[in-house]
Design a protein around this motif. Structure first.
Motif, PDB file in Angstrom:
ATOM      1  N   SER A   5       0.843  -1.189   0.000  1.00 31.37           N
ATOM      2  CA  SER A   5       0.000   0.000   0.000  1.00 31.37           C
ATOM      3  C   SER A   5       0.880   1.241   0.000  1.00 31.37           C
ATOM      4  N   VAL A   6       0.311   2.334  -0.496  1.00 30.60           N
ATOM      5  CA  VAL A   6       1.052   3.592  -0.570  1.00 30.60           C
ATOM      6  C   VAL A   6       0.687   4.434   0.650  1.00 30.60           C
ATOM      7  N   PRO A  11       2.111  11.701  -2.489  1.00 31.60           N
ATOM      8  CA  PRO A  11       1.167  12.180  -3.509  1.00 31.60           C
ATOM      9  C   PRO A  11       0.978  11.122  -4.606  1.00 31.60           C
ATOM     10  N   PRO A  12      -0.249  10.878  -5.028  1.00 32.62           N
ATOM     11  CA  PRO A  12      -0.508   9.846  -6.048  1.00 32.62           C
ATOM     12  C   PRO A  12       0.323  10.044  -7.315  1.00 32.62           C
ATOM     13  N   GLU A  13       0.574  11.301  -7.678  1.00 31.56           N
ATOM     14  CA  GLU A  13       1.333  11.538  -8.917  1.00 31.56           C
ATOM     15  C   GLU A  13       2.813  11.173  -8.781  1.00 31.56           C
ATOM     16  N   MET A  14       3.279  10.905  -7.543  1.00 35.22           N
ATOM     17  CA  MET A  14       4.678  10.526  -7.350  1.00 35.22           C
ATOM     18  C   MET A  14       4.860   9.008  -7.276  1.00 35.22           C
ATOM     19  N   VAL A  15       3.755   8.268  -7.425  1.00 39.20           N
ATOM     20  CA  VAL A  15       3.825   6.805  -7.378  1.00 39.20           C
ATOM     21  C   VAL A  15       4.081   6.272  -8.778  1.00 39.20           C
ATOM     22  N   ARG A  16       5.025   5.327  -8.878  1.00 44.57           N
ATOM     23  CA  ARG A  16       5.344   4.755 -10.186  1.00 44.57           C
ATOM     24  C   ARG A  16       5.422   3.234 -10.077  1.00 44.57           C
ATOM     25  N   ASP A  17       4.931   2.567 -11.092  1.00 48.52           N
ATOM     26  CA  ASP A  17       4.917   1.106 -11.095  1.00 48.52           C
ATOM     27  C   ASP A  17       6.288   0.596 -11.543  1.00 48.52           C
ATOM     28  N   PHE A  18       7.225   0.616 -10.604  1.00 48.67           N
ATOM     29  CA  PHE A  18       8.564   0.116 -10.900  1.00 48.67           C
ATOM     30  C   PHE A  18       9.096  -0.602  -9.667  1.00 48.67           C
ATOM     31  N   SER A  19       9.769  -1.735  -9.886  1.00 49.42           N
ATOM     32  CA  SER A  19      10.351  -2.480  -8.774  1.00 49.42           C
ATOM     33  C   SER A  19      11.546  -3.273  -9.266  1.00 49.42           C
ATOM     34  N   LEU A  20      12.612  -3.285  -8.471  1.00 47.67           N
ATOM     35  CA  LEU A  20      13.781  -4.107  -8.800  1.00 47.67           C
ATOM     36  C   LEU A  20      13.491  -5.597  -8.614  1.00 47.67           C
ATOM     37  N   SER A  50       7.983   3.806  -5.173  1.00 47.29           N
ATOM     38  CA  SER A  50       7.679   2.464  -5.669  1.00 47.29           C
ATOM     39  C   SER A  50       7.005   1.677  -4.548  1.00 47.29           C
ATOM     40  N   PRO A  51       5.767   1.204  -4.748  1.00 47.37           N
ATOM     41  CA  PRO A  51       5.043   0.540  -3.652  1.00 47.37           C
ATOM     42  C   PRO A  51       5.603  -0.831  -3.265  1.00 47.37           C
ATOM     43  N   LEU A  52       6.482  -1.399  -4.101  1.00 48.78           N
ATOM     44  CA  LEU A  52       6.917  -2.788  -3.857  1.00 48.78           C
ATOM     45  C   LEU A  52       8.368  -2.927  -4.310  1.00 48.78           C
ATOM     46  N   ASN A  53       9.303  -2.495  -3.468  1.00 50.22           N
ATOM     47  CA  ASN A  53      10.687  -2.447  -3.947  1.00 50.22           C
ATOM     48  C   ASN A  53      11.685  -3.001  -2.941  1.00 50.22           C
ATOM     49  N   THR A  54      11.195  -3.892  -2.057  1.00 51.52           N
ATOM     50  CA  THR A  54      12.092  -4.611  -1.153  1.00 51.52           C
ATOM     51  C   THR A  54      11.668  -6.072  -1.135  1.00 51.52           C
ATOM     52  N   ARG A  55      12.530  -6.905  -0.582  1.00 53.29           N
ATOM     53  CA  ARG A  55      12.232  -8.331  -0.542  1.00 53.29           C
ATOM     54  C   ARG A  55      11.017  -8.619   0.343  1.00 53.29           C
ATOM     55  N   GLY A  57       8.444  -6.760   0.642  1.00 53.20           N
ATOM     56  CA  GLY A  57       7.227  -6.166   0.107  1.00 53.20           C
ATOM     57  C   GLY A  57       6.961  -4.743   0.535  1.00 53.20           C
ATOM     58  N   ARG A  58       7.965  -4.054   1.064  1.00 52.93           N
ATOM     59  CA  ARG A  58       7.780  -2.656   1.456  1.00 52.93           C
ATOM     60  C   ARG A  58       8.046  -1.729   0.277  1.00 52.93           C
ATOM     61  N   GLY A  59       7.404  -0.567   0.343  1.00 52.82           N
ATOM     62  CA  GLY A  59       7.664   0.445  -0.668  1.00 52.82           C
ATOM     63  C   GLY A  59       8.899   1.254  -0.327  1.00 52.82           C
ATOM     64  N   THR A  60       9.485   1.880  -1.335  1.00 54.00           N
ATOM     65  CA  THR A  60      10.625   2.776  -1.121  1.00 54.00           C
ATOM     66  C   THR A  60      10.481   4.001  -2.024  1.00 54.00           C
ATOM     67  N   TRP A  61      11.059   5.092  -1.583  1.00 55.55           N
ATOM     68  CA  TRP A  61      11.353   6.180  -2.498  1.00 55.55           C
ATOM     69  C   TRP A  61      12.544   5.735  -3.345  1.00 55.55           C
ATOM     70  N   VAL A  62      12.507   6.013  -4.641  1.00 53.65           N
ATOM     71  CA  VAL A  62      13.592   5.628  -5.544  1.00 53.65           C
ATOM     72  C   VAL A  62      14.304   6.885  -6.031  1.00 53.65           C
ATOM     73  N   ILE A  63      15.587   6.989  -5.712  1.00 57.26           N
ATOM     74  CA  ILE A  63      16.413   8.117  -6.144  1.00 57.26           C
ATOM     75  C   ILE A  63      17.092   7.723  -7.443  1.00 57.26           C
ATOM     76  N   THR A  64      16.819   8.464  -8.518  1.00 56.42           N
ATOM     77  CA  THR A  64      17.337   8.046  -9.827  1.00 56.42           C
ATOM     78  C   THR A  64      18.627   8.761 -10.225  1.00 56.42           C
ATOM     79  N   ARG A  65      18.855   9.965  -9.722  1.00 56.83           N
ATOM     80  CA  ARG A  65      20.045  10.719 -10.133  1.00 56.83           C
ATOM     81  C   ARG A  65      21.237  10.358  -9.255  1.00 56.83           C
TER      82      ARG A  65
END
Length: 405
Positions: A5-6, A11-20, A50-55, A57-65
């Motif tokens: 869950s988020v 903010p909903p606009e900051m959620v992206r469907d991406f996960s490692l 990212s709502p699902l980016n750990t083993r 099942g937790r969400g994380t903020w993803v820093i791309t730069r």
């Protein structure tokens, strides 16, 4: 607790469907390229949730730069590294040391370990490391014209180096590698079982070394002093588990990804074989192109970071494979350029927690490539086979069958 869950503050606009773990190319895939798959994030915002980016099942903020990742990794006051990534598999919360300690405690333990992995110490280890590589590769070359390079070379070579450092016999390599595979890439049953097994092994080894001192790593740890006192049993466990787990997978995976690249790019393979002096620089570019680790931090307070409302307790992901594909940092980041200069990659992390074993890892990779290219003729991926790659906290590769018939 697994959840996708988020949180309300995102903010909903900051959620992206991406996960490692779950995005296309991340689950175990024949002929996959998870490193190329992460590059898609650079077409979007510099930070997202990212709502699902750990083993677990937790969400994380993803820093791309890459530049923003450096800010996070340098700021241990705001972004803590203590998240008990190993102990959580056991439902516990002790830290791997010094990886999951924050300053100032981190500095005391880091100073303890630095001399063991210094350039001088690595130089002293090099003859034995090279001799091990030569012995393994000569055995492979003498027994046929193909091999499963992870099983026959990458794992035995790198894990043996670590076992030698720890003072452990190498007749249990397959067992230890199996523990590492279950821990890093296993399911919800295998992972806790492997964690329990590794903890028991380290605790037992420490107990033996307290009674019977020998010239090895664990004896050093049980005798070591920090701030005028001996380490507690839990601190010994935290150090021992970190060093043991760190040696089981990441360098072997790096060598596997490198050899898979060279098997598919015969011109580069030929270049390095003909001009071995280029291998050191080439190894840096391959480290940039094929890093293996996602670094996670935990926010210690509420902060607005590049427009993202990060709240205390939020997980923040600084994935090395994302930083290393940053077009603001690297020209043509998705192209492997073995002559790339000024290669400021993020593969070993950044800041106070930069990988303590980076000097040893570099030498293992360079020696492995030098001796492989000197002893094995032009090789390709064997027809009818496909290496299997996967994403996750630690990227991996297996079933890499090379052929030089």
């Amino acid at each position: 607790m697994a959840t996708n869950s988020v949180p309300d503050h995102v903010p909903p606009e900051m959620v992206r469907d991406f996960s490692l773990f779950t995005s296309p190319g991340m689950s175990p895939t024949p002929n996959g390229d998870p490193h190329a798959a992460v590059a898609c994030v650079h077409s979007g915002p510099p930070i997202f949730y990212s709502p699902l980016n750990t083993r677990d099942g937790r969400g994380t903020w993803v820093i791309t730069r890459a530049s923003d990742q450096r800010r996070v990794l340098q700021d241990s006051e705001t972004f803590s590294s203590h998240r008990s990534i190993f102990a959580s598999a056991l439902g516990e919360s002790w830290p791997m040391i010094p990886l999951e300690l924050d300053p100032p405690a981190h500095g005391a333990f880091r100073s303890l370990l630095n001399p063991l992995f210094s350039p001088k110490r690595v130089a002293a280890l090099e003859p034995a490391v090279r001799e091990r590589a030569i012995r393994l590769i000569d055995g492979i070359a003498g027994s046929g014209t193909s091999c499963d390079v992870m099983k026959d070379f990458a794992f035995p070579f790198t894990v043996n180096t670590f076992l030698h450092l720890l003072g452990l016999p190498d007749d249990r390599i397959d067992t230890f590698v199996g523990w590492g595979r279950d821990l890093l890439h296993g399911d919800d049953v295998k992972r806790p079982a492997a964690a329990r097994t590794i903890v028991s092994f380290i605790d037992e080894l420490a107990a033996v070394r307290r009674k019977d001192l020998v010239d090895d790593f664990m004896t050093f740890v049980v005798q070591a002093q920090v701030e005028g006192r001996r380490l507690t049993k839990q601190e010994v466990r935290g150090v021992g588990v970190l060093v043991f787990v760190a040696g089981l997978d990441t360098v072997a995976a790096a060598i596997g990804f490198d050899l898979a690249y060279l098997a598919r790019n015969l011109k580069d393979q030929e270049l390095l074989r003909g001009e071995p002096g280029r291998i050191v620089a080439a190894a840096e570019e391959l480290l940039r192109a094929y890093p293996t680790v996602q670094l996670i931090r935990v926010a210690t307070k509420d902060i607005d970071f590049e427009g993202a409302p990060i709240r205390k307790g939020d997980y923040v992901s600084c994935a090395t494979m994302i930083a290393n594909r940053d077009p603001a940092e690297f020209e043509c980041p998705n192209t492997v350029d073995l002559a790339r200069e000024d290669n400021r990659h993020a593969t070993f992390g950044y800041g106070p927690h930069r990988c303590v074993g980076s000097h040893l890892a570099r030498r293992e990779i360079v020696i492995g490539l030098e001796e492989w290219l000197a002893r094995i003729p032009a090789f390709r991926i064997k027809k009818g086979t496909a290496p299997i790659t996967c994403g996750g906290h630690v990227f991996g590769i297996e079933n890499l069958i090379l052929d030089w018939s």
